[in-house]
Design an enzyme around this catalytic site. Sequence first.
Site, PDB file in Angstrom:
ATOM      1  N   TYR A 241      27.834  23.144  10.709  1.00  0.00           N
ATOM      2  CA  TYR A 241      28.979  23.531  11.528  1.00  0.00           C
ATOM      3  C   TYR A 241      28.750  23.210  13.010  1.00  0.00           C
ATOM      4  O   TYR A 241      29.201  23.931  13.894  1.00  0.00           O
ATOM      5  CB  TYR A 241      29.320  25.019  11.315  1.00  0.00           C
ATOM      6  CG  TYR A 241      29.497  25.363   9.848  1.00  0.00           C
ATOM      7  CD1 TYR A 241      30.569  24.845   9.132  1.00  0.00           C
ATOM      8  CD2 TYR A 241      28.566  26.154   9.172  1.00  0.00           C
ATOM      9  CE1 TYR A 241      30.720  25.121   7.775  1.00  0.00           C
ATOM     10  CE2 TYR A 241      28.716  26.439   7.811  1.00  0.00           C
ATOM     11  CZ  TYR A 241      29.790  25.914   7.128  1.00  0.00           C
ATOM     12  OH  TYR A 241      29.935  26.187   5.797  1.00  0.00           O
TER      13      TYR A 241
ATOM     14  N   CYS B 167      36.042  22.821  31.456  1.00  0.00           N
ATOM     15  CA  CYS B 167      36.746  23.661  32.412  1.00  0.00           C
ATOM     16  C   CYS B 167      37.325  24.916  31.786  1.00  0.00           C
ATOM     17  O   CYS B 167      38.548  25.113  31.813  1.00  0.00           O
ATOM     18  CB  CYS B 167      37.846  22.853  33.071  1.00  0.00           C
ATOM     19  SG  CYS B 167      37.179  21.357  33.772  1.00  0.00           S
ATOM     20  N   GLU B 168      36.503  25.704  31.154  1.00  0.00           N
ATOM     21  CA  GLU B 168      36.914  27.048  30.785  1.00  0.00           C
ATOM     22  C   GLU B 168      35.681  27.927  30.622  1.00  0.00           C
ATOM     23  O   GLU B 168      34.616  27.443  30.234  1.00  0.00           O
ATOM     24  CB  GLU B 168      37.810  27.087  29.547  1.00  0.00           C
ATOM     25  CG  GLU B 168      37.347  26.383  28.323  1.00  0.00           C
ATOM     26  CD  GLU B 168      38.405  26.472  27.213  1.00  0.00           C
ATOM     27  OE1 GLU B 168      38.543  27.558  26.648  1.00  0.00           O
ATOM     28  OE2 GLU B 168      39.069  25.465  26.942  1.00  0.00           O
TER      29      GLU B 168
ATOM     30  N   TYR C  40      32.526  32.002  17.679  1.00  0.00           N
ATOM     31  CA  TYR C  40      32.066  33.181  16.911  1.00  0.00           C
ATOM     32  C   TYR C  40      31.044  34.020  17.677  1.00  0.00           C
ATOM     33  O   TYR C  40      30.357  34.835  17.058  1.00  0.00           O
ATOM     34  CB  TYR C  40      31.390  32.743  15.605  1.00  0.00           C
ATOM     35  CG  TYR C  40      32.097  31.660  14.825  1.00  0.00           C
ATOM     36  CD1 TYR C  40      33.325  31.903  14.195  1.00  0.00           C
ATOM     37  CD2 TYR C  40      31.517  30.405  14.669  1.00  0.00           C
ATOM     38  CE1 TYR C  40      33.944  30.910  13.459  1.00  0.00           C
ATOM     39  CE2 TYR C  40      32.137  29.406  13.937  1.00  0.00           C
ATOM     40  CZ  TYR C  40      33.359  29.666  13.335  1.00  0.00           C
ATOM     41  OH  TYR C  40      33.963  28.677  12.607  1.00  0.00           O
TER      42      TYR C  40
ATOM     43  N   ARG D 261      25.490  25.955   4.708  1.00  0.00           N
ATOM     44  CA  ARG D 261      24.631  26.352   5.820  1.00  0.00           C
ATOM     45  C   ARG D 261      23.141  26.400   5.440  1.00  0.00           C
ATOM     46  O   ARG D 261      22.296  25.929   6.193  1.00  0.00           O
ATOM     47  CB  ARG D 261      25.084  27.729   6.311  1.00  0.00           C
ATOM     48  CG  ARG D 261      24.529  28.122   7.650  1.00  0.00           C
ATOM     49  CD  ARG D 261      24.863  29.580   7.957  1.00  0.00           C
ATOM     50  NE  ARG D 261      26.251  29.906   7.837  1.00  0.00           N
ATOM     51  CZ  ARG D 261      27.128  29.934   8.843  1.00  0.00           C
ATOM     52  NH1 ARG D 261      26.737  29.660  10.063  1.00  0.00           N
ATOM     53  NH2 ARG D 261      28.384  30.254   8.627  1.00  0.00           N
TER      54      ARG D 261
ATOM     55  N   ARG E 281      30.247  26.826  17.968  1.00  0.00           N
ATOM     56  CA  ARG E 281      29.953  28.129  17.367  1.00  0.00           C
ATOM     57  C   ARG E 281      29.797  29.273  18.383  1.00  0.00           C
ATOM     58  O   ARG E 281      30.348  30.358  18.172  1.00  0.00           O
ATOM     59  CB  ARG E 281      28.723  28.052  16.453  1.00  0.00           C
ATOM     60  CG  ARG E 281      28.861  26.968  15.349  1.00  0.00           C
ATOM     61  CD  ARG E 281      27.784  27.057  14.289  1.00  0.00           C
ATOM     62  NE  ARG E 281      27.971  28.258  13.503  1.00  0.00           N
ATOM     63  CZ  ARG E 281      27.249  29.321  13.603  1.00  0.00           C
ATOM     64  NH1 ARG E 281      26.223  29.347  14.426  1.00  0.00           N
ATOM     65  NH2 ARG E 281      27.519  30.376  12.881  1.00  0.00           N
TER      66      ARG E 281
ATOM     67  N   GLU F 187      28.107  26.262  -4.041  1.00  0.00           N
ATOM     68  CA  GLU F 187      28.676  25.460  -2.949  1.00  0.00           C
ATOM     69  C   GLU F 187      27.966  25.759  -1.625  1.00  0.00           C
ATOM     70  O   GLU F 187      28.600  26.135  -0.648  1.00  0.00           O
ATOM     71  CB  GLU F 187      30.173  25.787  -2.804  1.00  0.00           C
ATOM     72  CG  GLU F 187      30.978  25.617  -4.074  1.00  0.00           C
ATOM     73  CD  GLU F 187      32.393  26.199  -3.969  1.00  0.00           C
ATOM     74  OE1 GLU F 187      32.737  26.779  -2.916  1.00  0.00           O
ATOM     75  OE2 GLU F 187      33.135  26.070  -4.952  1.00  0.00           O
ATOM     76  N   PRO F 188      26.650  25.625  -1.578  1.00  0.00           N
ATOM     77  CA  PRO F 188      25.949  25.986  -0.339  1.00  0.00           C
ATOM     78  C   PRO F 188      26.101  24.920   0.740  1.00  0.00           C
ATOM     79  O   PRO F 188      26.053  23.728   0.458  1.00  0.00           O
ATOM     80  CB  PRO F 188      24.488  26.067  -0.790  1.00  0.00           C
ATOM     81  CG  PRO F 188      24.401  25.058  -1.897  1.00  0.00           C
ATOM     82  CD  PRO F 188      25.738  25.090  -2.595  1.00  0.00           C
TER      83      PRO F 188
END
Length: 426
Positions: free
Chosen positions: A380, A351-352, A325, A284, A321, A281-282
């Site tokens: 992703y 705005c953060e 992460y 990335r 990402r 199930e690749p």
Amino acid sequence: MNHFDLVEGEGGGELYCEGVPLSRIAEAVGTPVYVYSTATLERHYTVLRDALVGAGLKDPLIAYAVKANSNVAVLRTLGNLGAGADTVSEGEIRRALAAGIPGERIVFSGVGKTEGEIAFALAHGVAEINVEAEPELHLVNRVAQRLGTRAEVAIRVNPDVEAGGHAKISTGKADNKFGVSLSEAERLYANAANMAGVRPVGVACHIGSQITDLAPMEAAFGKMRGLVERIRKEGLTVERLDLGGGLGVPYFNQPTPPTPADYAAMIGRVTQGLDIRFAFEPGRMIAANAGVLLARVILVHERPEGRRFLVIDAAMNDLLRPAMYDAYHDIRPVKPRPGEPLPYDVVGPICETGDTFTRDRVLPPLEAGDLVAFMTAGAYGAAMSSEYNSRLLVPEVLVKGDQFAVVRPRPTYDDMLAREAPAPWL
Ligand code: LLP
């Protein structure tokens, strides 16, 4: 290996995707925009397939993980090469089917499948439902019997190995929400064999994503082999072994991951003589290096305190990402200017403070209007994008040779507003 290269021309170098200058796409479609390379997608798929076949694995099903990049044009590109699809929702199954991937090459995984989704999967003849918990096995059994069919299931095992990597994407430890223990799997498999609505055909595992070391995979796969042998000793058949997601990829400054050939050879070694059909199930390793996020510099803001902010028109809603992460993406100017490289904090307009792609990144000098590309953003990236701050959903472009096509157009503001309706009392 990818097909995003700096091509030297009269006015200096310029970044291309295959035969198309990225600036041409930016002019035609605007920014931010994701750009995918067909040649890179195809190459990653074929290199993996050839490595697995070369290692002696019998007729492997490479079920591309749709979650990594779910654009139907990407799915069709891979499906045309024979790829299957690993899906985790009815939406993903629908995408795979829309891309022409037949049900017999679709695997349905996920920790919380609803009754409706299970019925949809069965009605469309998915090859295998990966069951993640005992109540789910009973649910699949009930739904299949109601539909007058028998579901082929694999039991998703949590092999309890530490795979390293970011805590938010590690899945193979006993305290993660995924799958059942090895001993539980043996018991569920035997129970399933006695149910009228299911037929247990295999076992599955997935220990995490962005794993750049073969050792934890080898440990997990060894445990899976032992499990297959124990189940078979009880007189049951095990036809399939699903070994989950693929290898990690190099995000520029990280250790080089093992090659598909190393990975395949390890699997061949660990499962030697097992006589089983493999599924993978690749996500990335197929899609990441096949895509970039193209953005334009809005302004350079030099603060007297010393920080230099590169404010671009892409934000965390387009590429989550780094915010989620702390992920590293290489950032390359599309037309690098000569001059002394400078440290930049690369930020989006949201705005953060979390909308910061990187701090103190040393880049060639950049000015308002310049284009930059976030590399290794094909997996992703767009799949995790949103409209946060009411920013339009980021469009996607697929390149093949010297052609490109918009495979997800940028919506208009009217499209965005038309999805909402005032309550009758307003
Ligand atoms: N199979 C299962 C059951 C999975 O949960 C996943 C990924 C895959 C396959 C594909 O794994 P891959 O080959 O792509 O490593 N959003 C995160 C990654 C989340 C991965 C979730 N599961 C990121 O941006 O790093």
